[in-house]
Design a protein around this motif. Sequence first.
Motif, PDB file in Angstrom:
ATOM      1  N   GLU A 159      53.162  47.723  48.257  1.00  0.00           N
ATOM      2  CA  GLU A 159      54.171  47.644  47.202  1.00  0.00           C
ATOM      3  C   GLU A 159      54.417  46.223  46.720  1.00  0.00           C
ATOM      4  OE1 GLU A 159      55.344  50.405  45.857  1.00  0.00           O
ATOM      5  OE2 GLU A 159      54.027  51.459  47.255  1.00  0.00           O
ATOM      6  N   GLU A 160      53.772  45.238  47.315  1.00  0.00           N
ATOM      7  CA  GLU A 160      54.039  43.849  46.947  1.00  0.00           C
ATOM      8  C   GLU A 160      53.089  43.375  45.853  1.00  0.00           C
ATOM      9  OE1 GLU A 160      56.009  41.920  50.911  1.00  0.00           O
ATOM     10  OE2 GLU A 160      53.832  41.771  50.725  1.00  0.00           O
ATOM     11  N   TRP A 161      53.607  42.555  44.964  1.00  0.00           N
ATOM     12  CA  TRP A 161      52.798  41.923  43.928  1.00  0.00           C
ATOM     13  C   TRP A 161      52.062  40.730  44.524  1.00  0.00           C
ATOM     14  CZ3 TRP A 161      51.965  43.765  39.091  1.00  0.00           C
ATOM     15  CH2 TRP A 161      52.824  44.775  38.639  1.00  0.00           C
ATOM     16  N   VAL A 184      49.176  39.885  40.408  1.00  0.00           N
ATOM     17  CA  VAL A 184      49.773  39.011  39.394  1.00  0.00           C
ATOM     18  C   VAL A 184      48.691  38.124  38.784  1.00  0.00           C
ATOM     19  CG1 VAL A 184      51.382  37.095  39.013  1.00  0.00           C
ATOM     20  CG2 VAL A 184      52.041  39.012  40.496  1.00  0.00           C
ATOM     21  N   ALA A 185      47.890  37.456  39.646  1.00  0.00           N
ATOM     22  CA  ALA A 185      46.849  36.554  39.155  1.00  0.00           C
ATOM     23  C   ALA A 185      45.984  36.091  40.305  1.00  0.00           C
ATOM     24  CB  ALA A 185      47.463  35.341  38.452  1.00  0.00           C
ATOM     25  N   VAL A 186      44.738  35.753  39.981  1.00  0.00           N
ATOM     26  CA  VAL A 186      43.836  35.028  40.873  1.00  0.00           C
ATOM     27  C   VAL A 186      43.773  33.611  40.325  1.00  0.00           C
ATOM     28  CG1 VAL A 186      41.503  34.852  41.804  1.00  0.00           C
ATOM     29  CG2 VAL A 186      42.535  37.118  41.411  1.00  0.00           C
ATOM     30  N   LEU A 187      44.306  32.649  41.091  1.00  0.00           N
ATOM     31  CA  LEU A 187      44.458  31.280  40.616  1.00  0.00           C
ATOM     32  C   LEU A 187      43.444  30.370  41.306  1.00  0.00           C
ATOM     33  CD1 LEU A 187      48.358  30.941  40.575  1.00  0.00           C
ATOM     34  CD2 LEU A 187      46.817  31.740  38.760  1.00  0.00           C
ATOM     35  N   SER A 188      42.677  29.638  40.514  1.00  0.00           N
ATOM     36  CA  SER A 188      41.644  28.744  41.014  1.00  0.00           C
ATOM     37  C   SER A 188      41.768  27.379  40.358  1.00  0.00           C
ATOM     38  CB  SER A 188      40.248  29.321  40.712  1.00  0.00           C
ATOM     39  OG  SER A 188      40.106  30.612  41.249  1.00  0.00           O
TER      40      SER A 188
END
Length: 309
Positions: free
Chosen positions: A167-169, A214-218
């Motif tokens: 259930e977590e973002w 939410v996002a994959v941040l690189s």
Amino acid sequence: MATERIRFAQVSDIHLMPETGCRCWWMSESPRRQLEAAIAHLNQVPDLRFVVFTGDLVDQADPPSFQCFQEILSQLRVPYYLSLGNHDIDTLGRKGRFNRDQFVRWCQDQFPLQLAPTGYVDYSLAPLPGIRLIALDASLGRFPLPQGVLRPAQLHWLSEHLQSVPEEWLILLIHQPPFTSARQMDSVLFRKYRVLTEQALALHDILASHGRVVAVLSGHLHVPKMYVRDGIPYLTAPPLVGPISALRVFELDVNPRRGILRYHWVNLLELDPSPLWHGLVMGTRRDRWGEIPLRVKGSQSLPLPAAIR
């Protein structure tokens, strides 16, 4: 249904080094000054909840630069979290350079880090209720080899771990971009500066199964990039060290059924890159700011707003 708004920021590729150290001609003359400017700006962002740093915190894995980083970050007024870049550890065991164990101990002095049982600098924590932050270590081989890799143990751990937090973002931090778009996987320019294709696709399948990303941040490329696949945003940050000194600020609206991610970059110190660099480092409009509807598992993917198609 209540919607919560969360503002956070991403800083990448600082490359702190002694002021007398060697640097590429397109880098800032003072990475320390760039980082100080970033912290001063972040301290003025209203309602900022936390900051993530996606690797290459220092340039030569040297303890004095890590100490400098920690001293500057002591001025930041919100919590921050770190992921490992290929310049942050020396796998050759050379004296006076951080290895993985030293990097972990240094991180543990700054935020609660419990390592995953993978043998690498992978961890998971909840910076806020309902938000899951996961960092993966994709560094490989000789310092500072740019190619990224994810090992089977890491992918297996991530798959099992995400089943325990359905259930977590999720916000995923990984220094080397795990490109899954055909255009970017085929790019000659970035071929040696990303996670290997088969592993990037396996990572994407795991994230798509979770369905609340939410996002994959690189970082790593020193070029801003943004694309969405199966409702999952992949964003590669502009670098702090240059040639464009910038950071990204995100605004996330989420409730149990849907989410919206807004993003824009902040150019801290105006530079004048040569025409050779300008088109490359500035990115396109969609790389610099936009709005992305987030996919929730079990629901239809929403179309992208026309502004960023």
